[in-house]
Design a protein around this motif. Structure first.
Motif, short mmCIF file in Angstrom:
data_model
loop_
_atom_site.label_atom_id
_atom_site.label_comp_id
_atom_site.label_asym_id
_atom_site.label_seq_id
_atom_site.Cartn_x
_atom_site.Cartn_y
_atom_site.Cartn_z
N VAL A 62 0.84 -1.19 0.00
CA VAL A 62 0.00 0.00 0.00
C VAL A 62 0.88 1.25 0.00
N ARG A 63 0.48 2.21 -0.83
CA ARG A 63 1.08 3.54 -0.82
C ARG A 63 0.00 4.50 -0.36
N GLY A 64 0.16 5.03 0.83
CA GLY A 64 -0.83 5.95 1.37
C GLY A 64 -0.37 7.38 1.25
N THR A 65 -1.29 8.27 0.91
CA THR A 65 -0.95 9.69 0.87
C THR A 65 -1.40 10.37 2.15
N VAL A 66 -0.53 11.23 2.66
CA VAL A 66 -0.79 12.00 3.88
C VAL A 66 -0.34 13.44 3.63
N ARG A 67 -0.88 14.35 4.41
CA ARG A 67 -0.46 15.75 4.25
C ARG A 67 0.99 15.95 4.65
N ASP A 68 1.41 15.27 5.72
CA ASP A 68 2.75 15.47 6.26
C ASP A 68 3.32 14.12 6.67
N ASN A 82 1.56 -6.23 8.72
CA ASN A 82 2.43 -6.07 7.56
C ASN A 82 2.83 -4.62 7.34
N ARG A 83 3.13 -3.89 8.42
CA ARG A 83 3.46 -2.47 8.35
C ARG A 83 4.56 -2.18 7.34
N ALA A 84 5.47 -3.13 7.13
CA ALA A 84 6.57 -2.93 6.18
C ALA A 84 6.08 -2.78 4.74
N ASN A 85 4.84 -3.19 4.48
CA ASN A 85 4.27 -3.08 3.14
C ASN A 85 3.55 -1.75 2.90
N LEU A 86 3.67 -0.82 3.84
CA LEU A 86 3.03 0.49 3.70
C LEU A 86 4.08 1.57 3.52
N GLU A 87 3.95 2.32 2.44
CA GLU A 87 4.79 3.49 2.20
C GLU A 87 3.90 4.73 2.26
N LEU A 88 4.37 5.77 2.93
CA LEU A 88 3.61 7.01 3.01
C LEU A 88 4.23 8.06 2.11
N TYR A 89 3.39 8.77 1.39
CA TYR A 89 3.80 9.83 0.47
C TYR A 89 3.11 11.13 0.87
N GLY A 90 3.85 12.21 0.91
CA GLY A 90 3.26 13.51 1.18
C GLY A 90 2.52 14.01 -0.05
#
Length: 121
Positions: A62-68, A82-90
């Motif tokens: 999963v690639r999640g978008t967040v404000r910050d 499976n937290r390692a499978n999550l990338e966060l993008y600003g």
């Protein structure tokens, strides 16, 4: 013949956008499978965070978008499976091109983010 895996988004698109993505209205649907990349907008929101939890539990990347990306709110994801499978993008919802990096190469896009304003009349 086996249908070719295509990149799809779960948003309404114009015929021009469908053509630009190299899709045809008659293309066969291929069911998602574990390991596929799913981009989810508005990751820290109530609905999107539950969607992300379920996707991670099912084995998706999963690639999640967040404000910050440095916000303390993002710690909520530390307890997800499976937290390692999550990338966060600003990304800022109303900024052109803000989601380009997060959705590049994703198999699916779940656009859950919604504008939030403090200017209520």
């Amino acid at each position: 013949t086996t249908p070719t895996r295509r990149h799809h988004t779960f948003t309404m698109s114009s015929p021009e956008a469908i053509a630009a993505a190299g899709l045809n209205s008659g293309d066969a649907y291929v069911a998602p499978s574990a390991g596929d990349v799913v981009a989810v907008t508005g990751a820290t929101g109530y609905v999107a965070s539950h969607v992300i939890y379920q996707l991670l539990a099912a084995g998706y990347k999963v690639r999640g978008t967040v404000r910050d990306t440095a916000s303390a709110k993002n710690a909520m994801f530390d307890a997800f499976p499976n937290r390692a499978n999550l990338e966060l993008y600003g990304a800022t919802l109303l900024e052109d091109g803000a989601y380009d990096a997060a959705i590049a190469g994703a198999h699916y896009v779940m656009h859950i983010a919604s504008p939030y304003t403090f200017d209520v009349k």
